[in-house]
Scaffold this motif. Structure first.
Motif, PDB file in Angstrom:
ATOM      1  N   THR A   1      94.375  81.899  -9.618  1.00  0.00           N
ATOM      2  CA  THR A   1      93.289  81.467  -8.731  1.00  0.00           C
ATOM      3  C   THR A   1      92.960  82.509  -7.669  1.00  0.00           C
ATOM      4  OG1 THR A   1      94.856  80.336  -7.289  1.00  0.00           O
ATOM      5  CG2 THR A   1      93.848  79.024  -9.060  1.00  0.00           C
TER       6      THR A   1
ATOM      7  N   THR B   1      87.422  89.267  -4.395  1.00  0.00           N
ATOM      8  CA  THR B   1      86.246  89.944  -3.851  1.00  0.00           C
ATOM      9  C   THR B   1      86.589  90.508  -2.481  1.00  0.00           C
ATOM     10  OG1 THR B   1      84.760  88.466  -5.062  1.00  0.00           O
ATOM     11  CG2 THR B   1      83.826  89.667  -3.186  1.00  0.00           C
TER      12      THR B   1
ATOM     13  N   ASN C   1      86.508  92.898  -6.984  1.00  0.00           N
ATOM     14  CA  ASN C   1      85.057  93.035  -6.836  1.00  0.00           C
ATOM     15  C   ASN C   1      84.808  93.542  -5.430  1.00  0.00           C
ATOM     16  OD1 ASN C   1      84.469  91.887  -9.405  1.00  0.00           O
ATOM     17  ND2 ASN C   1      84.755  89.849  -8.542  1.00  0.00           N
TER      18      ASN C   1
ATOM     19  N   THR D   1      89.093  84.690  -2.833  1.00  0.00           N
ATOM     20  CA  THR D   1      89.759  84.440  -4.111  1.00  0.00           C
ATOM     21  C   THR D   1      88.836  83.637  -5.020  1.00  0.00           C
ATOM     22  OG1 THR D   1      90.771  82.381  -3.362  1.00  0.00           O
ATOM     23  CG2 THR D   1      92.022  84.433  -2.981  1.00  0.00           C
ATOM     24  N   THR D   2      89.188  83.574  -6.297  1.00  0.00           N
ATOM     25  CA  THR D   2      88.346  82.821  -7.232  1.00  0.00           C
ATOM     26  C   THR D   2      88.334  81.329  -6.945  1.00  0.00           C
ATOM     27  OG1 THR D   2      90.145  82.683  -8.830  1.00  0.00           O
ATOM     28  CG2 THR D   2      88.572  84.484  -9.107  1.00  0.00           C
ATOM     29  N   ASP D   3      89.381  80.840  -6.270  1.00  0.00           N
ATOM     30  CA  ASP D   3      89.398  79.408  -5.945  1.00  0.00           C
ATOM     31  C   ASP D   3      88.793  79.123  -4.562  1.00  0.00           C
ATOM     32  OD1 ASP D   3      91.425  80.312  -4.303  1.00  0.00           O
ATOM     33  OD2 ASP D   3      92.944  78.918  -5.032  1.00  0.00           O
TER      34      ASP D   3
END
Length: 151
Positions: free
Chosen positions: A4, A9, A36, A65-67
């Motif tokens: 997660t 980014t 990213n 984070t992606t989460d």
């Protein structure tokens, strides 16, 4: 178990020679695509992470984070350097006695980053670390035909 955190980014200030140099080195080492990069100095930038604004992003390094977790300061660098295969940075800056010191030093550098002479930033990031990052990127390139970012 689902990751997660990555891709992580990174929100950075390309108008700052230190920030730009460090991010360019991370970009060269980002062969696994776990990071990213978002340039907050870009006039078109208009999408800060949740519960932040551009002023906060200009104060300290931020990561998303992606989460959806927003991370700040040295923690972002720990994850970023670990993601590009330099876990030693995370290990050193995460030591119990070193962690608070590295946060304090980073906060001070971040506040005064525009006072660092461009020649010094170029020497550190434009020469020494950039060459190391280019060597690492080439060594990690599976197909031998990597496109390396140019200055």
């Amino acid at each position: 178990m689902r990751n997660t955190t990555f891709p992580l980014t990174l929100y950075y200030d390309s108008a700052c020679p230190l920030c730009d140099g460090e991010m360019r080195n991370l970009m060269l080492r980002n062969t696994a695509g776990l990071l990213n990069f978002v340039d907050i100095a870009d006039p078109a930038f208009d999408a800060p992470p949740p519960n932040t604004n551009r002023e906060q992003l200009m104060t300290l390094m931020h990561g998303l984070t992606t989460d959806g977790r927003v991370l700040r300061g040295v923690e972002v660098f720990r994850l970023a350097y670990g993601a590009v295969g330099i876990p030693q940075v995370a290990a050193i800056t995460g030591l119990p006695l070193v962690a608070p010191l590295s946060e304090a030093i980073y906060a001070r550098i971040a506040r005064h980053r525009y006072l660092v002479p461009r020649w010094l930033s170029n020497l550190i990031f434009g020469t020494v670390l950039r060459r190391a990052a280019e060597r690492a990127a080439r060594a990690n390139c599976a197909n031998g035909n990597c496109a390396l970012p140019r200055r």
